[in-house]
Scaffold this active site. Sequence first.
Site, short mmCIF file in Angstrom:
data_model
loop_
_atom_site.label_atom_id
_atom_site.label_comp_id
_atom_site.label_asym_id
_atom_site.label_seq_id
_atom_site.Cartn_x
_atom_site.Cartn_y
_atom_site.Cartn_z
N TYR A 179 -3.03 -20.72 37.43
CA TYR A 179 -4.09 -21.53 36.82
C TYR A 179 -4.58 -20.86 35.53
O TYR A 179 -4.66 -21.51 34.48
CB TYR A 179 -5.26 -21.69 37.81
CG TYR A 179 -6.38 -22.56 37.28
CD1 TYR A 179 -6.25 -23.95 37.27
CD2 TYR A 179 -7.55 -22.01 36.77
CE1 TYR A 179 -7.28 -24.76 36.77
CE2 TYR A 179 -8.57 -22.79 36.28
CZ TYR A 179 -8.43 -24.17 36.29
OH TYR A 179 -9.44 -24.97 35.79
N1 LIG Z 1 -14.36 -28.17 37.94
C1 LIG Z 1 -14.15 -26.95 37.49
O1 LIG Z 1 -14.58 -25.96 38.08
C2 LIG Z 1 -13.37 -26.74 36.22
C3 LIG Z 1 -13.66 -25.65 35.40
C4 LIG Z 1 -12.94 -25.47 34.22
C5 LIG Z 1 -11.95 -26.36 33.88
N2 LIG Z 1 -11.68 -27.41 34.70
C6 LIG Z 1 -10.61 -28.31 34.32
O2 LIG Z 1 -11.14 -29.60 34.08
C7 LIG Z 1 -10.15 -30.58 34.38
C8 LIG Z 1 -10.74 -31.61 35.33
O3 LIG Z 1 -11.11 -30.94 36.52
P1 LIG Z 1 -12.05 -31.59 37.63
O4 LIG Z 1 -12.88 -30.47 38.12
O5 LIG Z 1 -12.66 -32.83 37.13
O6 LIG Z 1 -10.92 -31.89 38.74
P2 LIG Z 1 -10.85 -33.04 39.87
O7 LIG Z 1 -9.92 -32.51 40.90
O8 LIG Z 1 -12.21 -33.44 40.29
O9 LIG Z 1 -10.17 -34.25 39.09
C9 LIG Z 1 -8.89 -34.11 38.51
C10 LIG Z 1 -8.25 -35.47 38.41
O10 LIG Z 1 -6.94 -35.28 37.81
C11 LIG Z 1 -6.00 -36.06 38.52
N3 LIG Z 1 -4.67 -35.46 38.42
C12 LIG Z 1 -4.28 -34.26 38.92
N4 LIG Z 1 -2.98 -34.07 38.67
C13 LIG Z 1 -2.53 -35.17 38.01
C14 LIG Z 1 -1.26 -35.56 37.52
N5 LIG Z 1 -0.20 -34.78 37.64
N6 LIG Z 1 -1.15 -36.76 36.91
C15 LIG Z 1 -2.24 -37.56 36.77
N7 LIG Z 1 -3.46 -37.25 37.24
C16 LIG Z 1 -3.61 -36.05 37.86
C17 LIG Z 1 -6.51 -36.08 39.96
O11 LIG Z 1 -5.98 -37.18 40.70
C18 LIG Z 1 -8.02 -36.14 39.76
O12 LIG Z 1 -8.50 -37.46 39.76
C19 LIG Z 1 -8.95 -29.83 34.94
O13 LIG Z 1 -8.00 -29.62 33.94
C20 LIG Z 1 -9.56 -28.52 35.38
O14 LIG Z 1 -8.61 -27.47 35.40
C21 LIG Z 1 -12.38 -27.64 35.84
#
Ligand SMILES: NC(=O)c1ccc[n+]([C@@H]2O[C@H](COP(=O)([O-])OP(=O)(O)OC[C@H]3O[C@@H](n4cnc5c(N)ncnc54)[C@H](O)[C@@H]3O)[C@@H](O)[C@H]2O)c1
Length: 251
Positions: free
Chosen positions: A158
């Site tokens: 990650y």
């Molecule tokens: N929430 C956190 O703690 C956090 C912190 C820093 C960065 N991020 C990043 O922010 C972004 C969003 O995260 P989130 O927390 O909203 O996650 P989440 O799991 O709540 O939502 C992610 C969404 O992406 C979709 N997804 C995953 N793989 C996919 C694929 N291969 N094709 C199409 N859709 C796909 C999932 O179905 C889901 O609806 C991510 O890139 C994550 O790494 C999150």
Amino acid sequence: MANKIDLKGHVAVVTGAARGFGYAIADRMLESGAAVSLWDMDKAALAKAARTLGHKGKVDHIVLDVTDETAVEDAAQQAARHLGPVDILVNNAGIAGPNRKTWEYTPGEFRRIIDVNLASAYICCAALVPDMKTRGYGRVINISSVAGKEGNPNAAPYSISKAALITLTKSLAKELADVNVLVNCVTPAAGNTEILKQMTQEHVNYMISRIPMGRLVEPKEVAALVAWLASADCSFSTGATFDISGGRSTY
Ligand SMILES: NC(=O)c1ccc[n+]([C@@H]2O[C@H](COP(=O)([O-])OP(=O)(O)OC[C@H]3O[C@@H](n4cnc5c(N)ncnc54)[C@H](O)[C@@H]3O)[C@@H](O)[C@H]2O)c1
């Protein structure tokens, strides 16, 4: 009450828009007047999101896996057909994957995390950026993470994928700087979304303990920053990494 950001007349693609940060980003962009194509692989959750967000403005939704370049190419064409030329791309879809020591990941787990978090951004850029370049306007925002700056323990693939996303942002930005296609990324600390369910409680506690503000970032806070980066007001920043970490990574 959120500050107004003007995205009227713009068309955005937001990947991973069914929930979490992606949903909040799409919501904020619709409030700002953009039309939004919502992309996600979770069919049921995406249909529900499209129904709710559809009350706020013009949306379409496309079920796809963002690592599938043929599906992404088709989706790019469909979005442009339904909503008009796409001039904003938010590469947000991502997975945390399991928490393990680096040597304990299987090669399959390792590759999938890199594929979803990194290769997908390249694939979506390859499908959508050439048209932005031709038209002389575009905004690309990549959702990276503090993990990409710092390298979280028990989350090597990650962290690596998010570090590489910062570098993709820098390279692409320089290639496009003279055609008004600006490429930036944001590095949130741990956020209040369902992605936390993929992690151990121990890992979530570790991440919160590193945040001086002592809390998770809310999706709407990330959306506010992304909406500005997607707007014409963001005019002299490209290749940059915007911190949104409650004071964790002040560099
Ligand atoms: N929430 C956190 O703690 C956090 C912190 C820093 C960065 N991020 C990043 O922010 C972004 C969003 O995260 P989130 O927390 O909203 O996650 P989440 O799991 O709540 O939502 C992610 C969404 O992406 C979709 N997804 C995953 N793989 C996919 C694929 N291969 N094709 C199409 N859709 C796909 C999932 O179905 C889901 O609806 C991510 O890139 C994550 O790494 C999150």
